[in-house]
Design an enzyme around this catalytic site. Structure first.
Site, PDB file in Angstrom:
ATOM      1  N   ASP A 348       1.388   7.622  -7.374  1.00  0.00           N
ATOM      2  CA  ASP A 348       1.556   6.238  -7.767  1.00  0.00           C
ATOM      3  C   ASP A 348       3.041   5.868  -7.641  1.00  0.00           C
ATOM      4  O   ASP A 348       3.914   6.640  -8.065  1.00  0.00           O
ATOM      5  CB  ASP A 348       1.088   6.077  -9.218  1.00  0.00           C
ATOM      6  CG  ASP A 348       1.029   4.635  -9.647  1.00  0.00           C
ATOM      7  OD1 ASP A 348       0.259   3.880  -9.043  1.00  0.00           O
ATOM      8  OD2 ASP A 348       1.767   4.276 -10.588  1.00  0.00           O
ATOM      9  N   GLU A 377       2.230   5.702  -2.628  1.00  0.00           N
ATOM     10  CA  GLU A 377       2.654   4.323  -2.414  1.00  0.00           C
ATOM     11  C   GLU A 377       4.155   4.321  -2.155  1.00  0.00           C
ATOM     12  O   GLU A 377       4.941   4.461  -3.088  1.00  0.00           O
ATOM     13  CB  GLU A 377       2.376   3.488  -3.666  1.00  0.00           C
ATOM     14  CG  GLU A 377       0.914   3.337  -4.017  1.00  0.00           C
ATOM     15  CD  GLU A 377       0.730   2.479  -5.260  1.00  0.00           C
ATOM     16  OE1 GLU A 377       0.015   1.480  -5.187  1.00  0.00           O
ATOM     17  OE2 GLU A 377       1.314   2.810  -6.320  1.00  0.00           O
TER      18      GLU A 377
END
Ligand code: CA
Length: 666
Positions: A348, A377
């Protein structure tokens, strides 16, 4: 905001006299107090438990023992200062079933906190629990993983544990639990397979679980599970312990560990690898976090005026660049890979983590199993660290073997993520063709005008939707307010087809195969089950669309041309072909990637009208996929009926033609 500020102004970072005059913020502090041992936390045996804590700024340190998760009174045991800022205590008795915390003296204050390295906790994770890890393995527990010869062979399916079975018609007994997803043979409306059987029937290779580490009580209170509570879980509390609300008994420290392991084994037994969604970029509360209690000022990233850096938007960024935080993250990943047999990690907001830590993770995982996936990400977000050090898409060249979610693909297909009503290629927006070509090429430097961020196709995680933002269906509905359901369905199918035929690693969101809707809810992190659950009624209605996704996955598996292993192969075998506006056509030539067919021709058409697509003169074109969209086929062109994907082929040698034809959809 002002409350936080007051707390911060009175923050106490310890007396530098204890650390030889060094402040916790000094660069020299890292060199003086880096501890490289792998014994932090507890080492348990029936004869003895050793406690080890890293807390250089503490004047004193204790182990607090409790008989239960909520006992008011415990016993305190003084720890002995050891090398590099560590503290140690050995107790010669069998402490299985006992709960513990660490307590440190920081200046005038005493802070009690959960061991950051705790491997088991009581309910809600407020105390560590001493367990015998050997007893946490389920009855069947094997080291063997489903076969994966290349990361490019992966097809990832993103799933929330609770979403999978919480629907009343899921057919699962343990609804919303780890065990619910372990149940074989569940059926739903119309007798369709649900949950595990449904997922295993799709042909995907990896299930990516939304956070299953222990997350905050403010998100889900594990003592109130009789009430409906829902959260995605992006608010880490105990990094090395499973979340309790998915366990059948969150009060039993063994339950969550054993049942998560059982889930992973159940997936493995069905040929599915498992990816863990990890959130090392922030903690749920920077002030209350166990890190801030034990070594205030060390583990989080600060601005020059001693405020928390807030790139994550969650109030605090983890200082992954500091050696003991970096070590914690790397140790944690190793632990999940080795103890739980996870097969991949999705980071994340990876763009907040430093490049060196990500590369160290890749290196250490390669030692365990090089087929373990690492991706995240790589968004560029301002934080208190130089951009060149951050694991963003811009750093891809320095992060080999690590993948990045491709916002390029996502926004090309369905339109800008933050502009609800803006459509994309599939909804007929003009001028998106070049963005789609970038996706097809796997995000690599393909030509002067077709390039994105990736060095190699494995660095591009191609997706049209994920847990964040609108589902593809909802986005299409918003961007096409006058269209018929049938047209929208073709647009949606085309979006999935682009994902599953582009170079790189395809990623599907659970329910995408039956056109998942969240009824327009864009950020459903704490919305109700009604919004978030996989709706098996809808799945039943959309079985033809589920079959379509199965056929796409099968097409990808049959044709290595869609899974070219490196950028040079993409550059030498992929040729973009001329085609009208609102369409993208290309060939994968000369048995690309060892493909059984000599040449493949792929066209994505987003024009809802009849359209004539020229065919290159490479031989006799045969149908491989999407025949329902072809009105007429001639030697040098095809007439398509409207929105959809068609794949044609010039067959290869006769003996390989049969295997190629098995992926054909009539
Ligand atoms: Ca929890």
């Amino acid at each position: 905001m002002s409350v936080q500020k007051d707390r911060e102004m009175t923050a106490n970072y310890g007396d530098p006299v204890i650390t030889g005059g060094l402040s916790v913020f000094d660069k020299e502090f890292d060199a003086a107090y880096y501890y490289e041992g792998n014994d932090l936390g507890i080492s348990y045996s029936p004869e003895q438990t050793t406690f080890k804590l890293w807390a250089p700024t503490a004047g004193e340190a204790w182990v607090c023992l409790y008989d239960s998760w909520d006992a008011e009174q415990g016993t305190r045991h003084r720890m002995r200062r050891d090398i590099n800022g560590t503290w140690v205590l050995k107790l010669n008795e069998d402490l299985e079933g006992v709960y513990y915390n660490f307590c440190v003296q920081i200046g005038e204050e005493q802070h009690e906190a959960v061991d950051p390295y705790a491997k088991a906790v009581g309910v809600n994770g407020d105390r560590g629990a001493i367990v015998d890890l050997k007893k946490t393995n389920p009855d069947r527990w094997s080291d063997e993983k489903p076969e994966l010869s290349s990361p490019l062979d992966a097809v990832i399916y993103e799933l929330h544990v609770r979403d999978a079975t919480i629907h009343p018609a899921s057919g699962a007994r343990h609804k919303g639990k780890y065990l619910g997803l372990c149940e074989p043979g569940t059926t739903g409306p119309g007798g369709i397979p649900t949950a595990l059987d449904h997922i295993a029937s799709l042909g995907v290779t990896h299930v990516q679980l939304l956070p299953v580490f222990d997350y905050s009580t403010e998100s889900v209170d594990e003592t109130r599970l009789e009430e409906e509570q829902y959260n995605w879980g992006y608010d880490p509390k105990n990094y090395n312990v499973p979340e309790g609300s998915y366990a059948t008994d969150p009060y039993d420290p063994y339950s969550r560990i054993r049942e998560l392991k059982q889930l992973i084994q159940s997936f493995h037994d069905r040929g599915l690898r498992v990816v863990m969604d990890v959130v090392y970029n922030h903690v749920y509360d920077g002030h209350l976090s166990t890190f801030s209690q034990l070594v205030p000022g060390y583990y989080l990233r600060y601005t020059k005026d001693r405020q928390f850096s807030n790139g994550s938007g969650c109030g605090n960024d983890v200082a992954s660049e500091r050696p003991m935080m970096s070590k914690f993250i790397v140790d944690s990943i190793r632990y999940w890979a080795e103890e739980y047999h996870f097969d991949g990690f999705r980071f994340d907001l990876m763009g907040l983590i430093d490049v060196a830590t990500m590369n160290e993770i890749r290196k250490q995982l390669n030692q365990i199993d090089p087929t373990i996936l690492v991706y995240g990400e790589g968004w560029s977000i301002p934080t208190e660290l130089a951009p060149s050090q951050l694991a963003t898409q811009a750093s891809a060249a320095r992060m080999p073997g690590i993948g990045f979610f491709s916002d390029c693909v996502r926004d090309a297909i369905k339109g800008h993520v933050f502009e609800s009503a803006t459509g994309g290629f599939v909804t007929g927006v003009f001028g998106k063709e070049q963005e789609v070509r970038k996706s097809v090429a796997g995000g690599i430097d393909f030509s002067d005008d077709i390039k994105a961020f990736a060095m190699e196709p494995l660095q591009s995680i191609n997706y049209a939707e994920c847990h964040d933002n609108h589902t593809m269906w909802d986005k299409i509905v918003l961007a096409t307010d006058t269209e018929s359901g049938l047209l929208r369905r073709e647009m949606h199918r085309l979006g999935s087809a682009i994902i599953l035929t582009s170079q790189g690693i395809p990623f599907l969101h659970a329910g995408q195969e039956f056109m998942r809707t969240k009824d327009g809810v864009e950020n459903s992190y704490n919305a109700s089950d009604l919004v978030n659950r996989l709706d098996w009624d809808r799945c039943n209605v959309h079985q033809e669309d589920v079959d379509y996704i199965r056929a796409l996955i099968s097409l990808r598996k049959t044709h290595p041309a869609f899974r070219l292993q490196n950028a040079d192969l993409v550059r030498s075998h992929l040729v973009f072909e001329p085609s009208p506006a609102h369409s993208v056509a290309y060939t994968l030539r000369s048995h690309a990637g060892g493909d059984p067919d000599q040449h493949l021709f792929v066209v994505y058409n987003a024009d809802r009208n009849r359209v004539r697509i020229p065919l290159p003169e490479l031989g006799k074109w045969e149908l491989r996929f999407g025949g329902e969209y072809i009105q007429e086929q001639h030697d040098d062109y095809v007439m398509l009926s409207g929105i959809g994907m068609v794949v044609l082929a010039v067959a290869g040698e006769p003996e390989s033609r049969e295997s190629a034809a098995s992926g054909k959809q009539e």
